[in-house]
Design a protein around this motif. Structure first.
Motif, PDB file in Angstrom:
ATOM      1  N   PRO A  47     -48.929 -30.587  90.461  1.00 34.49           N
ATOM      2  CA  PRO A  47     -50.018 -29.668  90.155  1.00 34.49           C
ATOM      3  C   PRO A  47     -50.203 -28.602  91.239  1.00 34.49           C
ATOM      4  N   VAL A  48     -50.451 -27.391  90.805  1.00 34.41           N
ATOM      5  CA  VAL A  48     -50.717 -26.253  91.691  1.00 34.41           C
ATOM      6  C   VAL A  48     -52.013 -25.600  91.220  1.00 34.41           C
ATOM      7  N   ASP A 170     -38.292 -26.161  92.205  1.00 38.13           N
ATOM      8  CA  ASP A 170     -39.016 -26.523  93.419  1.00 38.13           C
ATOM      9  C   ASP A 170     -40.143 -25.507  93.614  1.00 38.13           C
ATOM     10  N   ALA A 171     -40.838 -25.585  94.760  1.00 36.49           N
ATOM     11  CA  ALA A 171     -41.971 -24.682  94.993  1.00 36.49           C
ATOM     12  C   ALA A 171     -41.546 -23.224  94.934  1.00 36.49           C
ATOM     13  N   TYR A 310     -32.083 -17.996  91.909  1.00 32.22           N
ATOM     14  CA  TYR A 310     -31.925 -19.403  91.515  1.00 32.22           C
ATOM     15  C   TYR A 310     -33.287 -20.075  91.599  1.00 32.22           C
ATOM     16  N   TYR A 311     -33.720 -20.719  90.512  1.00 30.63           N
ATOM     17  CA  TYR A 311     -35.062 -21.306  90.525  1.00 30.63           C
ATOM     18  C   TYR A 311     -35.064 -22.820  90.357  1.00 30.63           C
ATOM     19  N   GLY A 312     -33.904 -23.440  90.491  1.00 31.96           N
ATOM     20  CA  GLY A 312     -33.844 -24.897  90.465  1.00 31.96           C
ATOM     21  C   GLY A 312     -34.211 -25.497  91.805  1.00 31.96           C
ATOM     22  N   ALA A 380     -43.864 -20.273 100.810  1.00 30.51           N
ATOM     23  CA  ALA A 380     -43.472 -20.323  99.400  1.00 30.51           C
ATOM     24  C   ALA A 380     -43.968 -19.120  98.620  1.00 30.51           C
ATOM     25  N   GLY A 381     -45.126 -18.569  98.985  1.00 31.19           N
ATOM     26  CA  GLY A 381     -45.612 -17.365  98.323  1.00 31.19           C
ATOM     27  C   GLY A 381     -46.731 -17.571  97.322  1.00 31.19           C
TER      28      GLY A 381
END
Length: 463
Positions: A47-48, A170-171, A310-312, A380-381
């Protein structure tokens, strides 16, 4: 150190959850996850939470409608998020790109942003209402991979809650996707960063041949329990500004004081204080697991092995291991050096070795027995995500822990305290009596070391 937020009671009225599908046609295909993505330790939802103030320039705009439309548009280039996970042979996970969509809930709360306090930080009151677990949505297979909840506040601000199936990203990958949503919410036609799938880059070799010990995946007998029980848990958030970090550094010898990163200093400190507070048997092996991102590491050709976009999941869980008695008896420098050594192992070959081990050993979970995990999300941003209402007052992890396991993990989160000072906040969860001891141990290291302390530590290191 701040304790739990005082009890804040409010009511959240939610509309029925709906599925938000991609705004345009998307490919129907089966896309395999990497052998880093689908390990047991990532098969859970994270959760974010993002808090936004009222913005005069957005008066009359419904944040729920703005975010919903932007999510729909962003799901066109990021269409795997709109699919569902399936398990193939040998527990291999793949995304069935069905285009069904992600869960979205619109809500209102009878509370103002200022009621949450001047310095927003985990743990947050009413979190289960702000990121509502829609019944039947939290399984790994066959359920939506993302859940959004936009809760409008009485002051005109809003809270965005997001829940992600961790095997997908990931984040940094999640922030990349949310960045695309934010850009589209602000009127952009396409995302600045083009998404890259290429999960085959982090798949095991044939045959698999792990080249490292990977003690983070040791099979550890749980003879004395996991140390952290599930009841009587106390929650605190620790703030580390420049002064606090400098005080902890003063307990290190000069060479290490200057070369250790803030993450290494804080992680070593937290590990040592936490171990002392839990008071395990002196000969028990304690583990400090560090999240280390492999993005930016070069391959043999000098190019980044993980391409931009890459977003994995592109991180590893290197671990420092020490016996409890030695960890608590030796100076802080010992813990910090162990953390530095563990972190330094991670490169492209280390990632390939992890992928090999996953296939070879059936995708095991990293050990949580007598283990503590730290993840640095300061870069992470999350704090830069602007959906038209400016940057969030708080943006980042909604809580600590790994899946359903409390007390095992802490995040290092960028934070501005009530005095306007920039720093890092670290949520900590421990059994009540251990938390009291932890506070005492931490207070000792937050006092600048004297010359006598440094000499004593040097003598202890030499013994």
């Amino acid at each position: 150190m701040a304790g739990s937020t005082e009890a804040l009671r409010f009511t959240v009225r939610r509309k029925a959850a709906e599925l938000v599908a991609p705004a345009g046609p998307t490919p129907r295909e089966l896309k395999r996850l990497s052998d880093i993505d689908d390990q047991d330790g990532l098969r859970f939802h994270i959760p974010v939470i993002q808090f936004y103030r009222r913005q005069a320039s957005m008066a009359g705009r419904n944040p729920a409608a703005v975010v919903r439309e932007a999510v729909s548009r962003a799901l066109v280039p990021y269409y795997p998020f709109a699919g569902r996970l399936r398990e193939l042979e040998a527990r291999k996970l793949a995304v069935d790109c069905t285009g069904e969509g992600v869960l979205f809930t619109e809500a209102d709360a009878d509370v103002r942003l200022e009621h949450f306090g001047d310095a927003l930080q985990p743990p947050f009151p009413g979190l289960d209402e702000l990121i509502f677990d829609v019944p039947g949505s939290s399984q790994v297979l066959g359920t939506p991979l993302l859940l959004f909840q936009v809760t409008r506040l009485a002051c005109g601000g809003f809270i965005l809650g997001v829940r992600l199936m961790h095997t997908m990203a990931d984040a940094q990958g999640l922030v990349q996707f949310l960045g695309a949503v934010a850009e589209m919410a602000r009127g952009m036609a396409t995302p600045t960063v083009k998404p890259v799938w290429e999960r085959s880059l982090l798949e095991a070799r044939d045959p698999p041949r792990p080249g490292y010990a990977h003690r983070e995946y040791d099979e550890v007998p749980d003879t004395n329990g996991t140390i952290v029980p599930l009841d009587d848990m106390a929650h605190r958030s620790l703030f580390f500004g420049a002064g606090e970090v400098a005080a902890i550094r003063s307990h290190l010898p000069p060479p290490l004081r200057s070369r250790a990163t803030t993450f290494e200093v804080l992680t070593g400190c937290l590990w040592r204080c936490r171990t002392s507070a839990l008071a395990p048997d002196a000969d028990e092996e304690m583990r400090m697991i560090c999240i280390v991102n492999a993005r930016g590491n070069a391959n043999k050709n000098g190019k980044s092995a993980i391409p931009s976009g890459y977003y994995g999941n592109a991180f590893a869980f290197p671990v420092a291991v020490a016996r409890a008695g030695e960890l608590c008896a030796r100076p802080l420098a010992h813990a910090v050096e162990l953390v530095r050594r563990a972190k330094s192992e991670v490169d492209v070959e280390y990632m390939r070795s992890v992928a090999d081990l996953m296939v070879q050993r059936g995708r095991p979970h990293f050990t949580v027995v007598r283990a503590y995990l730290a993840s640095d999300v300061t870069k992470a941003g999350f704090g830069d995500l602007d959906f038209g209402w400016g940057r969030p007052v708080y943006g980042g992890p909604a809580k600590g822990g790994v899946g359903a396991i409390p007390g095992v993990a802490s995040f290092l989160i960028p934070f501005k305290n009530g005095k306007g000072e920039d720093g890092i906040v670290v949520p900590m969860c421990l059994p009540g009596p251990a938390m009291d001891k932890f506070v005492v141990e931490m207070a000792r290291l937050l006092r600048p070391a004297t010359a006598v302390d440094v000499v004593h530590d040097a003598i202890r290191s030499a013994l």
